[in-house]
Motif scaffolding. Sequence first.
Motif, PDB file in Angstrom:
ATOM      1  N   SER A 150       6.078  -9.399   5.471  1.00  0.00           N
ATOM      2  CA  SER A 150       6.210 -10.472   6.442  1.00  0.00           C
ATOM      3  C   SER A 150       5.342 -10.228   7.665  1.00  0.00           C
ATOM      4  CB  SER A 150       7.676 -10.601   6.867  1.00  0.00           C
ATOM      5  OG  SER A 150       7.803 -11.444   7.983  1.00  0.00           O
ATOM      6  N   ASN A 151       4.810 -11.329   8.226  1.00  0.00           N
ATOM      7  CA  ASN A 151       4.065 -11.254   9.484  1.00  0.00           C
ATOM      8  C   ASN A 151       4.955 -10.872  10.665  1.00  0.00           C
ATOM      9  OD1 ASN A 151       1.492 -11.859   8.624  1.00  0.00           O
ATOM     10  ND2 ASN A 151       1.736 -14.053   8.874  1.00  0.00           N
ATOM     11  N   GLU A 152       6.248 -10.916  10.459  1.00  0.00           N
ATOM     12  CA  GLU A 152       7.156 -10.665  11.578  1.00  0.00           C
ATOM     13  C   GLU A 152       7.223  -9.188  11.963  1.00  0.00           C
ATOM     14  OE1 GLU A 152      10.859 -12.432  10.469  1.00  0.00           O
ATOM     15  OE2 GLU A 152      10.049 -14.472  10.489  1.00  0.00           O
ATOM     16  N   HIS A 153       6.697  -8.317  11.122  1.00  0.00           N
ATOM     17  CA  HIS A 153       6.620  -6.902  11.497  1.00  0.00           C
ATOM     18  C   HIS A 153       5.547  -6.719  12.557  1.00  0.00           C
ATOM     19  CE1 HIS A 153       9.316  -5.546   8.352  1.00  0.00           C
ATOM     20  NE2 HIS A 153       8.639  -6.246   7.465  1.00  0.00           N
ATOM     21  N   GLY A 154       5.826  -5.918  13.568  1.00  0.00           N
ATOM     22  CA  GLY A 154       4.872  -5.661  14.630  1.00  0.00           C
ATOM     23  C   GLY A 154       3.668  -4.876  14.155  1.00  0.00           C
ATOM     24  N   SER A 155       2.586  -4.954  14.918  1.00  0.00           N
ATOM     25  CA  SER A 155       1.330  -4.324  14.518  1.00  0.00           C
ATOM     26  C   SER A 155       1.432  -2.808  14.434  1.00  0.00           C
ATOM     27  CB  SER A 155       0.218  -4.714  15.502  1.00  0.00           C
ATOM     28  OG  SER A 155      -0.030  -6.090  15.452  1.00  0.00           O
ATOM     29  N   GLU A 156       2.148  -2.177  15.366  1.00  0.00           N
ATOM     30  CA  GLU A 156       2.254  -0.715  15.343  1.00  0.00           C
ATOM     31  C   GLU A 156       2.953  -0.247  14.068  1.00  0.00           C
ATOM     32  OE1 GLU A 156       4.026   2.975  18.064  1.00  0.00           O
ATOM     33  OE2 GLU A 156       4.024   0.921  18.832  1.00  0.00           O
ATOM     34  N   PHE A 157       4.055  -0.915  13.712  1.00  0.00           N
ATOM     35  CA  PHE A 157       4.785  -0.566  12.498  1.00  0.00           C
ATOM     36  C   PHE A 157       3.916  -0.842  11.266  1.00  0.00           C
ATOM     37  CE2 PHE A 157       7.583  -1.747   8.966  1.00  0.00           C
ATOM     38  CZ  PHE A 157       8.418  -0.647   8.898  1.00  0.00           C
ATOM     39  N   ALA A 158       3.258  -2.012  11.250  1.00  0.00           N
ATOM     40  CA  ALA A 158       2.429  -2.381  10.100  1.00  0.00           C
ATOM     41  C   ALA A 158       1.284  -1.398   9.908  1.00  0.00           C
ATOM     42  CB  ALA A 158       1.894  -3.795  10.280  1.00  0.00           C
ATOM     43  N   ASP A 159       0.630  -1.012  10.996  1.00  0.00           N
ATOM     44  CA  ASP A 159      -0.483  -0.061  10.885  1.00  0.00           C
ATOM     45  C   ASP A 159      -0.016   1.270  10.315  1.00  0.00           C
ATOM     46  OD1 ASP A 159      -2.224  -1.920  11.902  1.00  0.00           O
ATOM     47  OD2 ASP A 159      -2.248  -1.083  13.936  1.00  0.00           O
ATOM     48  N   ALA A 160       1.166   1.692  10.709  1.00  0.00           N
ATOM     49  CA  ALA A 160       1.701   2.960  10.201  1.00  0.00           C
ATOM     50  C   ALA A 160       2.008   2.860   8.712  1.00  0.00           C
ATOM     51  CB  ALA A 160       2.951   3.356  10.987  1.00  0.00           C
ATOM     52  N   VAL A 161       2.567   1.737   8.293  1.00  0.00           N
ATOM     53  CA  VAL A 161       2.856   1.546   6.864  1.00  0.00           C
ATOM     54  C   VAL A 161       1.552   1.503   6.069  1.00  0.00           C
ATOM     55  CG1 VAL A 161       3.783  -0.058   5.147  1.00  0.00           C
ATOM     56  CG2 VAL A 161       5.050   0.382   7.260  1.00  0.00           C
ATOM     57  N   LEU A 162       0.572   0.773   6.572  1.00  0.00           N
ATOM     58  CA  LEU A 162      -0.707   0.652   5.870  1.00  0.00           C
ATOM     59  C   LEU A 162      -1.428   1.995   5.754  1.00  0.00           C
ATOM     60  CD1 LEU A 162      -1.998  -2.677   7.448  1.00  0.00           C
ATOM     61  CD2 LEU A 162      -1.252  -2.345   5.092  1.00  0.00           C
ATOM     62  N   ALA A 163      -1.173   2.899   6.692  1.00  0.00           N
ATOM     63  CA  ALA A 163      -1.826   4.202   6.677  1.00  0.00           C
ATOM     64  C   ALA A 163      -1.213   5.173   5.669  1.00  0.00           C
ATOM     65  CB  ALA A 163      -1.786   4.822   8.074  1.00  0.00           C
ATOM     66  N   GLU A 164      -0.048   4.825   5.137  1.00  0.00           N
ATOM     67  CA  GLU A 164       0.600   5.700   4.153  1.00  0.00           C
ATOM     68  C   GLU A 164      -0.302   5.851   2.917  1.00  0.00           C
ATOM     69  OE1 GLU A 164       3.906   7.225   3.953  1.00  0.00           O
ATOM     70  OE2 GLU A 164       3.558   7.073   6.109  1.00  0.00           O
ATOM     71  N   PRO A 165      -0.540   7.089   2.469  1.00  0.00           N
ATOM     72  CA  PRO A 165      -1.414   7.303   1.302  1.00  0.00           C
ATOM     73  C   PRO A 165      -0.964   6.528   0.066  1.00  0.00           C
ATOM     74  CG  PRO A 165      -0.997   9.381   2.418  1.00  0.00           C
ATOM     75  CD  PRO A 165      -0.113   8.372   3.080  1.00  0.00           C
ATOM     76  N   ALA A 166       0.343   6.425  -0.152  1.00  0.00           N
ATOM     77  CA  ALA A 166       0.840   5.702  -1.324  1.00  0.00           C
ATOM     78  C   ALA A 166       0.476   4.218  -1.249  1.00  0.00           C
ATOM     79  CB  ALA A 166       2.352   5.861  -1.444  1.00  0.00           C
ATOM     80  N   ILE A 167       0.441   3.664  -0.030  1.00  0.00           N
ATOM     81  CA  ILE A 167       0.066   2.259   0.146  1.00  0.00           C
ATOM     82  C   ILE A 167      -1.430   2.081  -0.057  1.00  0.00           C
ATOM     83  CG2 ILE A 167      -0.071   0.361   1.801  1.00  0.00           C
ATOM     84  CD1 ILE A 167       2.737   0.833   0.748  1.00  0.00           C
ATOM     85  N   GLN A 168      -2.213   2.980   0.499  1.00  0.00           N
ATOM     86  CA  GLN A 168      -3.659   2.897   0.321  1.00  0.00           C
ATOM     87  C   GLN A 168      -4.039   2.970  -1.153  1.00  0.00           C
ATOM     88  OE1 GLN A 168      -6.272   2.387   2.574  1.00  0.00           O
ATOM     89  NE2 GLN A 168      -4.533   1.739   3.830  1.00  0.00           N
ATOM     90  N   GLY A 169      -3.261   3.734  -1.916  1.00  0.00           N
ATOM     91  CA  GLY A 169      -3.549   3.906  -3.333  1.00  0.00           C
ATOM     92  C   GLY A 169      -3.311   2.670  -4.178  1.00  0.00           C
ATOM     93  N   ILE A 170      -2.481   1.744  -3.685  1.00  0.00           N
ATOM     94  CA  ILE A 170      -2.166   0.550  -4.476  1.00  0.00           C
ATOM     95  C   ILE A 170      -2.701  -0.734  -3.842  1.00  0.00           C
ATOM     96  CG2 ILE A 170      -0.091   1.578  -5.497  1.00  0.00           C
ATOM     97  CD1 ILE A 170       1.581  -0.078  -3.526  1.00  0.00           C
TER      98      ILE A 170
END
Length: 274
Positions: free
Chosen positions: A45-65
Amino acid sequence: MNVSNPVHTHAAKIVAEYHRLKSLSELTITAETMMMFHQFLNLLSNEHGSEFADAVLAEPAIQGIKFGIQQLFSQASSLYERHWAERIIASQHPNAVLSEEYPYYLHYQRATALEINAIQALADKPTQQVLMVGSGALPLTSLALANSGFTVDNLDISAADLSLGEQVCGGVAKNQHMRFIHNDILQQTDLRQYDVIWLAALVGDETIKNNILQHLFNHMQAGALLVIRTAFNLRTLLYPSLTEQHIAPFQLKLKIQTYADNFHSILIAQKPKQ
C-alpha cells in the motif's frame, strides 16, 4: 530473517505471499486468485511512509524477488484486463458491465481526471490530440480522455490486446473517434502531432522505459507534455519506476505522489520549447 523487527516482519510477509502466488499451478482469473492478489497488493500500500518503505525495499530477500514480482504483476494485470475486456465485449449491455461490475472503474475515472486537470492547468494551449502508449485490452484511460473531448490514438505492441481494446471502445463508446495503432513505440516516429502523450505504468522494464523517454524526446513536438505513470515506495515492487532524475532532458512540471487508494504516482514533463 528476524521477524521481531516490523521491517523484517513486513518483508517476510511480502516474500511469503509472493511465493504463495508463484506456487500456483496456473495463473488464472478466479475469485480465489484475485483474493490472493488483493492480499498481496495490500502489503504494498502507498499508505506506508517512505522511511518504512525504503527499509523494507532494502531487505536482501526483497531485492532478490523484485524482478520476479514485477513479472508476475505484469502477467496478472494483462490476464485481468483481457478477462474483463472479453466480458464487456460478450455482453449485451457493455456499458453496465464496465461501469457497474468492473471493480476499478471509478478508480480509473478519478485517476485520469486528476491527470486531465493537471494537464489543463499546465498546457500552454488547449489540448486536442493525445496518444496513449500501452493502451492495452481495457483502455479505460483512453475512454476517459475521449469523454473529456480529446482526440485519442491508442498504441500497443500486442496486436491481440489492441484488438480487444478496439472492440471494448466500439461497444461502450460508439460515437467516440479513436485510432488504434499496432506498433512498438520505439518504432513510432510520427509523434509531433500530439499535444500530450500518456505512458502507461506497465510499459517496459526500467531500461526500456529510459529508451522510450529518449525516443519520445527526439520525436515529440517542442512544448508537448508527457504524462508518466510510475510508482514510489513499496509500489515500485510492482512497476518499473521512473523518478525525476530519469526524465532529463524533459523538464519536470509536476510530481504527484498519492497516499490513498493505491493510485499510481504521476510525473508530468514537457519537451522544452525551442
